[in-house]
Motif scaffolding. Structure first.
Motif, PDB file in Angstrom:
ATOM      1  N   GLN A 127       8.722   9.397   3.596  1.00 56.93           N
ATOM      2  CA  GLN A 127       8.702   8.051   3.975  1.00 56.93           C
ATOM      3  C   GLN A 127       9.189   7.086   2.988  1.00 56.93           C
ATOM      4  O   GLN A 127       9.944   6.236   3.269  1.00 56.93           O
ATOM      5  CB  GLN A 127       7.104   7.687   4.368  1.00 56.93           C
ATOM      6  CG  GLN A 127       6.466   8.137   5.720  1.00 56.93           C
ATOM      7  CD  GLN A 127       5.269   7.937   5.828  1.00 56.93           C
ATOM      8  OE1 GLN A 127       4.560   7.991   4.999  1.00 56.93           O
ATOM      9  NE2 GLN A 127       4.715   7.606   6.963  1.00 56.93           N
ATOM     10  N   MET A 128       8.837   7.518   1.673  1.00 54.61           N
ATOM     11  CA  MET A 128       9.323   6.706   0.668  1.00 54.61           C
ATOM     12  C   MET A 128      10.923   6.735   0.559  1.00 54.61           C
ATOM     13  O   MET A 128      11.784   5.498   0.519  1.00 54.61           O
ATOM     14  CB  MET A 128       8.877   7.009  -0.736  1.00 54.61           C
ATOM     15  CG  MET A 128       9.251   6.265  -1.891  1.00 54.61           C
ATOM     16  SD  MET A 128       9.083   4.298  -1.786  1.00 54.61           S
ATOM     17  CE  MET A 128       7.005   4.471  -2.009  1.00 54.61           C
ATOM     18  N   LYS A 129      11.373   7.748   0.625  1.00 53.77           N
ATOM     19  CA  LYS A 129      13.062   7.931   0.829  1.00 53.77           C
ATOM     20  C   LYS A 129      13.719   7.198   2.226  1.00 53.77           C
ATOM     21  O   LYS A 129      14.441   6.535   1.736  1.00 53.77           O
ATOM     22  CB  LYS A 129      13.168   9.573   0.754  1.00 53.77           C
ATOM     23  CG  LYS A 129      14.580   9.718   0.822  1.00 53.77           C
ATOM     24  CD  LYS A 129      14.902  11.087   0.928  1.00 53.77           C
ATOM     25  CE  LYS A 129      16.611  11.563   0.960  1.00 53.77           C
ATOM     26  NZ  LYS A 129      16.838  13.169   1.194  1.00 53.77           N
ATOM     27  N   MET A 130      12.732   7.505   2.991  1.00 55.77           N
ATOM     28  CA  MET A 130      13.184   6.813   4.261  1.00 55.77           C
ATOM     29  C   MET A 130      13.409   5.300   4.057  1.00 55.77           C
ATOM     30  O   MET A 130      14.237   4.721   4.584  1.00 55.77           O
ATOM     31  CB  MET A 130      12.408   7.331   5.361  1.00 55.77           C
ATOM     32  CG  MET A 130      12.673   6.533   6.878  1.00 55.77           C
ATOM     33  SD  MET A 130      12.054   4.867   7.198  1.00 55.77           S
ATOM     34  CE  MET A 130      10.143   5.421   7.170  1.00 55.77           C
TER      35      MET A 130
ATOM     36  N   ALA B 116       3.716   7.628  -6.335  1.00 52.05           N
ATOM     37  CA  ALA B 116       3.439   8.500  -7.549  1.00 52.05           C
ATOM     38  C   ALA B 116       4.649   9.019  -8.136  1.00 52.05           C
ATOM     39  O   ALA B 116       4.921   9.294  -9.283  1.00 52.05           O
ATOM     40  CB  ALA B 116       2.338   9.368  -7.135  1.00 52.05           C
ATOM     41  N   GLU B 117       5.673   9.473  -7.196  1.00 50.36           N
ATOM     42  CA  GLU B 117       6.669  10.130  -7.791  1.00 50.36           C
ATOM     43  C   GLU B 117       7.993   9.264  -8.042  1.00 50.36           C
ATOM     44  O   GLU B 117       9.048   9.640  -8.871  1.00 50.36           O
ATOM     45  CB  GLU B 117       7.416  11.017  -6.632  1.00 50.36           C
ATOM     46  CG  GLU B 117       6.641  12.297  -6.073  1.00 50.36           C
ATOM     47  CD  GLU B 117       7.153  12.696  -4.946  1.00 50.36           C
ATOM     48  OE1 GLU B 117       6.853  14.070  -4.747  1.00 50.36           O
ATOM     49  OE2 GLU B 117       7.874  12.364  -4.170  1.00 50.36           O
ATOM     50  N   VAL B 118       7.974   8.126  -7.876  1.00 46.30           N
ATOM     51  CA  VAL B 118       8.904   7.255  -8.082  1.00 46.30           C
ATOM     52  C   VAL B 118       9.373   6.987  -9.629  1.00 46.30           C
ATOM     53  O   VAL B 118      10.596   7.112 -10.078  1.00 46.30           O
ATOM     54  CB  VAL B 118       8.513   5.982  -7.445  1.00 46.30           C
ATOM     55  CG1 VAL B 118       9.377   4.601  -8.228  1.00 46.30           C
ATOM     56  CG2 VAL B 118       8.852   5.766  -6.015  1.00 46.30           C
ATOM     57  N   PRO B 119       8.368   6.911 -10.523  1.00 46.77           N
ATOM     58  CA  PRO B 119       8.702   6.928 -11.976  1.00 46.77           C
ATOM     59  C   PRO B 119       9.363   8.198 -12.376  1.00 46.77           C
ATOM     60  O   PRO B 119      10.173   7.904 -13.397  1.00 46.77           O
ATOM     61  CB  PRO B 119       7.159   6.612 -12.738  1.00 46.77           C
ATOM     62  CG  PRO B 119       6.406   6.151 -11.587  1.00 46.77           C
ATOM     63  CD  PRO B 119       6.992   6.714 -10.424  1.00 46.77           C
TER      64      PRO B 119
ATOM     65  N   ILE C  21      17.274  -1.313 -10.168  1.00 47.89           N
ATOM     66  CA  ILE C  21      15.833  -0.771  -9.874  1.00 47.89           C
ATOM     67  C   ILE C  21      14.890  -1.029 -10.996  1.00 47.89           C
ATOM     68  O   ILE C  21      15.343  -0.827 -12.048  1.00 47.89           O
ATOM     69  CB  ILE C  21      15.749   0.455  -9.237  1.00 47.89           C
ATOM     70  CG1 ILE C  21      16.663   0.972  -8.165  1.00 47.89           C
ATOM     71  CG2 ILE C  21      14.226   1.004  -8.822  1.00 47.89           C
ATOM     72  CD1 ILE C  21      16.619   2.369  -7.651  1.00 47.89           C
ATOM     73  N   GLU C  22      13.833  -1.553 -10.862  1.00 50.64           N
ATOM     74  CA  GLU C  22      12.817  -1.931 -11.904  1.00 50.64           C
ATOM     75  C   GLU C  22      11.483  -1.434 -11.691  1.00 50.64           C
ATOM     76  O   GLU C  22      11.041  -1.820 -10.499  1.00 50.64           O
ATOM     77  CB  GLU C  22      12.874  -3.396 -12.537  1.00 50.64           C
ATOM     78  CG  GLU C  22      11.973  -3.634 -13.771  1.00 50.64           C
ATOM     79  CD  GLU C  22      12.409  -4.766 -14.617  1.00 50.64           C
ATOM     80  OE1 GLU C  22      11.644  -5.171 -15.359  1.00 50.64           O
ATOM     81  OE2 GLU C  22      13.381  -5.360 -14.358  1.00 50.64           O
ATOM     82  N   ILE C  23      10.611  -1.023 -12.489  1.00 48.19           N
ATOM     83  CA  ILE C  23       9.297  -0.594 -12.125  1.00 48.19           C
ATOM     84  C   ILE C  23       8.387  -1.246 -13.056  1.00 48.19           C
ATOM     85  O   ILE C  23       8.604  -1.166 -14.352  1.00 48.19           O
ATOM     86  CB  ILE C  23       9.009   0.882 -12.303  1.00 48.19           C
ATOM     87  CG1 ILE C  23      10.159   1.909 -11.405  1.00 48.19           C
ATOM     88  CG2 ILE C  23       7.523   1.442 -12.037  1.00 48.19           C
ATOM     89  CD1 ILE C  23       9.973   3.309 -11.735  1.00 48.19           C
ATOM     90  N   VAL C  24       7.257  -2.098 -12.697  1.00 46.16           N
ATOM     91  CA  VAL C  24       6.663  -3.001 -13.102  1.00 46.16           C
ATOM     92  C   VAL C  24       5.122  -2.279 -13.009  1.00 46.16           C
ATOM     93  O   VAL C  24       4.663  -2.078 -12.186  1.00 46.16           O
ATOM     94  CB  VAL C  24       6.783  -4.540 -12.888  1.00 46.16           C
ATOM     95  CG1 VAL C  24       5.560  -5.247 -13.627  1.00 46.16           C
ATOM     96  CG2 VAL C  24       8.061  -5.156 -13.051  1.00 46.16           C
TER      97      VAL C  24
ATOM     98  N   GLU D  19       0.897  -1.312  -0.004  1.00 50.12           N
ATOM     99  CA  GLU D  19       0.039  -0.045   0.131  1.00 50.12           C
ATOM    100  C   GLU D  19       0.594   1.235   0.021  1.00 50.12           C
ATOM    101  O   GLU D  19       0.669   2.314   0.718  1.00 50.12           O
ATOM    102  CB  GLU D  19      -1.032   0.122   1.245  1.00 50.12           C
ATOM    103  CG  GLU D  19      -1.902  -1.179   1.215  1.00 50.12           C
ATOM    104  CD  GLU D  19      -3.098  -0.971   0.347  1.00 50.12           C
ATOM    105  OE1 GLU D  19      -3.328   0.018  -0.246  1.00 50.12           O
ATOM    106  OE2 GLU D  19      -3.732  -1.846  -0.207  1.00 50.12           O
ATOM    107  N   ALA D  20       1.796   1.349  -0.986  1.00 51.25           N
ATOM    108  CA  ALA D  20       2.900   2.279  -0.622  1.00 51.25           C
ATOM    109  C   ALA D  20       2.289   3.667  -1.507  1.00 51.25           C
ATOM    110  O   ALA D  20       2.909   4.479  -1.191  1.00 51.25           O
ATOM    111  CB  ALA D  20       4.292   1.805  -1.638  1.00 51.25           C
ATOM    112  N   GLN D  21       1.187   3.719  -1.919  1.00 52.19           N
ATOM    113  CA  GLN D  21       0.689   4.841  -2.365  1.00 52.19           C
ATOM    114  C   GLN D  21       0.273   5.783  -1.308  1.00 52.19           C
ATOM    115  O   GLN D  21       0.113   7.054  -1.450  1.00 52.19           O
ATOM    116  CB  GLN D  21      -0.399   4.651  -3.293  1.00 52.19           C
ATOM    117  CG  GLN D  21      -1.635   4.078  -2.556  1.00 52.19           C
ATOM    118  CD  GLN D  21      -1.947   2.694  -2.347  1.00 52.19           C
ATOM    119  OE1 GLN D  21      -0.846   1.963  -2.703  1.00 52.19           O
ATOM    120  NE2 GLN D  21      -2.949   2.308  -1.782  1.00 52.19           N
TER     121      GLN D  21
END
Length: 326
Positions: A249-252, A283-286, A295-298, A241-243
């Motif tokens: 928090q994502m960077k952490m 949402a910022e990751v891409p 690192i891969e985004i699917v 539920e990373a959205q």
């Protein structure tokens, strides 16, 4: 279905035995009916063989589909109606040559003998990405198997001694996730939001093994706030539920990765529950991490949904509505 077209042809496919016929045709011919309704053919079971009647081009497609399904059954795979439906769609999109590639992959076998495997091309790409990268993002709608497949891969890594522990975490937005809460009170507040992770672990490991791993600290299930200040070595870490994680928090979370560790981050960026003014880290990751080796985004789509067939249509309808609103 009755066909009266000119130049109608026939093709026979032999069954190995009665059991194969039953598995292939499905309960009350459910699988057969799915195939017949998707193509301009008539499928007629005749004891030891299946008769396909129709135009040559349609017969060719259906014969190829049925023979590949037979081959999968003979290799010990089981086929559910949802898998049959997906196989049909692959053939209709001229991707039938990839059927075996998708359905023959085995990720994990549960204590009850349930085989966990990819069921779509998107899921197959996801499993490959997890194998080949240290950080993988699985982004897409609910029902695409993002979290469940990641957990199955994590348990397989644990059993193969590739990692020493499994860490599962979620942001508990609705519970008011703050570090200032007392642990006991906080645990009571966030337990309902971790419950889906516990349920999946029960299914994958069995209750006894799960409890043993929890007692030994081999498996840890905790809210995202508890990851701060840690370095996780030799671990398989899943952020679900990373959205609902903020940018901070994502960077952490991503910087908790230690040596010999692997992280999988899953979420649906159309289901963000953050307060107004807070941006989703997922949402910022891409935009932030598009081209970093390792690192891969699917991205999953409604085609990867493995729940009730109506779920795909619901997701598509909402996407169309939200697009029009924008």
């Amino acid at each position: 279905m009755t066909l009266n077209h000119l130049n109608q042809k026939e093709h026979k496919i032999l069954f190995k035995d009665q059991e194969e016929a039953l598995n292939l045709l499905g309960r009350l011919d459910e699988n057969l009916n799915l195939i017949e309704s998707a193509f301009q053919v008539a499928l007629i079971p005749r004891g030891e063989y299946l008769l396909i009647q129709g135009q040559p081009q349609e017969i060719k497609k259906v014969a190829s589909l049925v023979e590949q399904l037979q081959d999968l059954l003979r290799k010990g795979n089981t086929l559910t109606p949802s898998e049959i439906s997906y196989a049909i769609n692959m053939v209709k999109q001229n991707q039938g040559d990839k059927l075996k590639e998708v359905f023959s992959e085995l990720v994990h076998v549960t204590t009850r003998g349930k085989k966990i495997k990819p069921k779509t091309l998107g899921q197959k790409s996801y499993v490959n990405a997890i194998r080949n990268n240290d950080i993988v993002f699985g982004i897409g709608p609910a029902g695409t198997g993002k979290t469940y497949l990641a957990m199955a891969m994590a348990i397989a890594s644990l059993k193969n001694k590739e990692v020493q522990r499994l860490v599962l975490t979620r942001p508990a937005v609705e519970a008011g996730e703050h570090l200032g809460f007392l642990p006991g009170d906080f645990q009571e507040k966030i337990d309902p939001y971790l419950r889906p992770l516990y349920d999946a672990l029960y299914d994958l490991l069995g209750v006894d093994t799960f409890q043993k791993y929890m007692e030994k600290g081999i498996i840890e299930v905790a809210p995202l706030a508890y990851m701060r200040g840690r370095t996780l070595d030799d671990s398989f870490i899943i952020l679900d539920e990373a959205q609902n994680s903020t940018s901070e928090q994502m960077k952490m979370f991503l910087t908790r990765l230690g040596f010999g560790a692997k992280a999988v981050i899953t979420g649906d960026i159309t289901q963000i529950d953050l307060p107004k003014g807070k941006f989703s880290g997922l949402a910022e990751v891409p935009r932030i991490l598009p081209d970093i080796p390792g690192i891969e985004i699917v991205f999953f789509t409604e085609k990867d949904v493995v729940r009730h067939p109506l779920v795909q249509k619901i997701i598509k309808a909402y996407e169309k509505y939200e697009s029009n609103q924008e």
